[in-house]
Design a protein around this motif. Structure first.
Motif, PDB file in Angstrom:
ATOM      1  N   VAL A 168      -7.723  -6.207   1.310  1.00 46.71           N
ATOM      2  CA  VAL A 168      -8.321  -5.322   2.306  1.00 46.71           C
ATOM      3  C   VAL A 168      -9.663  -4.801   1.805  1.00 46.71           C
ATOM      4  CG1 VAL A 168      -8.084  -3.141   3.557  1.00 46.71           C
ATOM      5  CG2 VAL A 168      -6.102  -4.652   3.298  1.00 46.71           C
ATOM      6  N   GLY A 208      -2.381  -7.519  -1.657  1.00 48.69           N
ATOM      7  CA  GLY A 208      -2.719  -7.237  -0.268  1.00 48.69           C
ATOM      8  C   GLY A 208      -3.712  -6.107  -0.119  1.00 48.69           C
ATOM      9  N   THR A 239      -0.042  -5.010   2.838  1.00 47.69           N
ATOM     10  CA  THR A 239      -1.275  -4.389   2.337  1.00 47.69           C
ATOM     11  C   THR A 239      -1.076  -3.022   1.692  1.00 47.69           C
ATOM     12  OG1 THR A 239      -1.674  -3.493   4.556  1.00 47.69           O
ATOM     13  CG2 THR A 239      -2.699  -5.609   4.015  1.00 47.69           C
ATOM     14  N   ALA A 251      -4.878  -4.326   8.734  1.00 47.34           N
ATOM     15  CA  ALA A 251      -3.985  -4.247   7.581  1.00 47.34           C
ATOM     16  C   ALA A 251      -2.592  -3.855   8.052  1.00 47.34           C
ATOM     17  CB  ALA A 251      -4.515  -3.221   6.579  1.00 47.34           C
TER      18      ALA A 251
END
Length: 226
Positions: free
Chosen positions: A18, A14, A9, A30
């Motif tokens: 989030v 990624g 993340t 995350a």
């Protein structure tokens, strides 16, 4: 509201996942080695800590968080990835193994750690690549990366079969080229029209609803040859 664990993340797809899922009201854990970008989002329902998917200690830390803070998890998105673009005769055994440690062994290890905590109606989504799909166009220099992405496709099919009676559902998305930092590092100057936020929106929606329609399936998500 879902409880969602996402790996990889720190940037790219990624990080966008989030944002999208947290802003939609879901709880997000995350996980990545660098948490600076996630921290800057300053989203109340996002939890994070530095995480190395190849570390047994960090895997246990993630499991402990889910168990103690959430009591369980609904969705796991295996998004973390490593890539090396190097001729096969030049890549070292250590480099080859390092890619597999993240892309295959790490995916298997985190899934195994969290599996007892994942809802029976839950969804495990693994991000793979078109390079790992049998019969797709292959690119020289990606022997470690593409073969590792092929491995998690088969792993997903096996896990779906193994847990088809008890759940959760397991699916894998083979992505085509997306304009991420990781792509630029491997292929400097390569341009693709698809941006990380666009792909993240697709993955977010699939993670939330795809298990109603699919289990043990490979979906090729690519509008281009690679």
């Amino acid at each position: 509201m879902k409880k969602i664990v996402i790996t990889g993340t720190s940037r790219g797809i990624g990080l966008e996942l989030v944002k999208i899922l947290a802003q939609a009201g879901h709880k997000v854990l995350a996980l990545s080695r660098n948490q600076d970008a996630v921290k800057k989002l300053d989203l109340e329902n996002v939890h994070f800590f530095e995480f190395d998917i190849t570390s047994e200690e960090d895997l246990q830390k993630a499991s402990d968080f889910v168990k103690e803070q959430w009591g369980g998890v609904d969705i796991l998105i295996n998004n973390a990835g490593a890539i090396i673009n190097k001729p096969f005769e030049e890549i070292t055994s250590e480099e080859f193994e390092s890619v597999y440690k993240v892309n295959v062994f790490g995916v298997a290890a985190l899934t195994r750690k969290l599996l007892p905590l994942i809802s029976k109606e839950g969804h495990v989504v693994t991000v793979s690549s078109m390079g790992g799909v049998q019969g797709s166009m292959k690119f020289p220099g990606l022997s470690a990366y593409s073969s590792s992405k092929g491995a998690v496709i088969t792993l997903t099919e096996l896990l779906a079969e193994e847990y088809k009676e008890s759940g959760p559902a397991f699916n894998v998305l083979a992505l085509g080229a997306v304009q991420t930092e990781m792509l630029q590092e491997a292929f400097p100057g390569y341009k693709t029209p698809l941006q990380p936020a666009e792909m993240a929106r697709y993955i977010a929606d699939f993670s939330l609803t795809g298990n109603k329609f699919y289990n043990g399936k490979l979906l090729q998500v690519s509008s281009s040859t690679p």
